[in-house]
Design an enzyme around this catalytic site. Sequence first.
Site, PDB file in Angstrom:
ATOM      1  CG  ASP A   1       2.237   2.323   6.094  1.00  0.00           C
ATOM      2  OD1 ASP A   1       2.326   2.229   7.325  1.00  0.00           O
ATOM      3  OD2 ASP A   1       1.893   3.373   5.518  1.00  0.00           O
TER       4      ASP A   1
ATOM      5  CB  CYS B   1       0.066   6.284  10.823  1.00  0.00           C
ATOM      6  SG  CYS B   1      -1.308   6.507   9.665  1.00  0.00           S
TER       7      CYS B   1
ATOM      8  CG  ASP C   1      -2.122   2.607  -3.090  1.00  0.00           C
ATOM      9  OD1 ASP C   1      -1.404   2.793  -2.094  1.00  0.00           O
ATOM     10  OD2 ASP C   1      -3.366   2.755  -3.068  1.00  0.00           O
TER      11      ASP C   1
ATOM     12  CE  LYS D   1       5.487   3.850   6.204  1.00  0.00           C
ATOM     13  NZ  LYS D   1       4.552   4.960   5.853  1.00  0.00           N
TER      14      LYS D   1
ATOM     15  CB  CYS E   1      -0.921  -0.014   1.208  1.00  0.00           C
ATOM     16  SG  CYS E   1      -1.947  -1.504   1.346  1.00  0.00           S
TER      17      CYS E   1
ATOM     18  CG  ASP F   1      -7.775  -5.494  -3.864  1.00  0.00           C
ATOM     19  OD1 ASP F   1      -7.266  -5.418  -2.724  1.00  0.00           O
ATOM     20  OD2 ASP F   1      -8.991  -5.672  -4.043  1.00  0.00           O
TER      21      ASP F   1
ATOM     22  N   GLY G   1       4.246   7.154  -1.531  1.00  0.00           N
ATOM     23  CA  GLY G   1       5.519   6.681  -2.044  1.00  0.00           C
ATOM     24  C   GLY G   1       6.732   6.927  -1.166  1.00  0.00           C
TER      25      GLY G   1
END
Length: 401
Positions: free
Chosen positions: A292, A345, A249, A234, A228, A275, A232
């Site tokens: 992530d 996060c 993504d 990471k 995911c 997906d 961009g």
Amino acid sequence: MNRKERRAALQDGPNTETGTTTPKPTSRSAARRMARGVALDVLRRIENDGAYANLVLGPMLAASELSEQDRKFATELVYGSTRMRRACDSIIDRFASQPPDDQTRSILRLGTYQLAFIGVPAHAAVSATVDLAPTKTRGFVNAVLRRVSEIDLDDMTWPSEAARLSYPEWIADALHADLGDEAVAAMERMNRAPAVTERSDGYVQDLASLWVAYAVESRAGERVLDVCAAPGGKATAMAGSGATVIAADRQDHRAELVRENVLRLELELPVVVADGTRPPFGSDTFDAVLLDAPCSGLGALRRRPDARWRVEPNDVRELARLQAQLLASAADLVRPGGRLVYSVCTLLDAESIDHATPEGFEVDESEPPSGRWRRHGQGWRVLPQDADTDGMVMIRYRRTT
């Protein structure tokens, strides 16, 4: 920062003016009135239309001819008023003789934020904010804001601690449940504007996000997948190791964000629309996979000011189910002996350490190579107050079979 420091910070910045659509302000007071007007327009879009602050504010600032200094002021008003919406409402309701309509409440929030939280002088904040009100409500707005200007927040009687900190009750309760005594400090830190950190290549990225990328420990010659990847940060950080990184993504427009950053950084980094629950890659394909995962964002509320008013308890439950699906799919792509890194996060256990370890994997107990991580369950956590970053939880796994 205290009020004096925040006021000084708002006044920093070069007085350069750009743009083509809005008439250039002819005086400092006129420029500030224009900045307040832009801020109010954005706030109404957020509060009444459900718009996203980061998507609306940029274009409206670009269409204005505000100086950089006044753009900063307008940005502070939008993000700050949105973060502190509930606290502002509590103060307004203490002094309002009758419930204000939606348009009037937006104006009062804007004025109250200036007076109560960033120390704009009362004569400037009150008069300039009253000027934004329709004639029929100016007397009411003036009366309320003059009372607000006299308040000492230390003497304010708040409906609840969550109201003082400007969070929905359920978020405050959830953070208290998972963070214990550190919940208040985390919420207070997420009420401050985020620090801006820049990598050596010029990419702006929160340090906690960068620490996650480093935790993958990608190496030259390896094949690495970022499941995911948007926008961009990471993926591009991992590509700096010399590994062959593929960024994926699910949505076209999000994949396009990654492509734009890849081009700007002049990297060789394939970007695919895929997906994550049904990835178009074979089993055992990658040396390392980073997931992530989509989450509630309840560790990054300082940079997503409207998220606290958008996310609902049921969203967390639905996201946890999606995360479990993504985790199982990502695990299948890792070769034997390879690595899987899961991060979010958010600070909620339901979206992080409550997930089961994927079958055929063990938890990597070693300390991450970079960052201010604390041990948390089978993973690692950084709180917003630990290093002035977003709050993150990360778990590192290694495939054993």
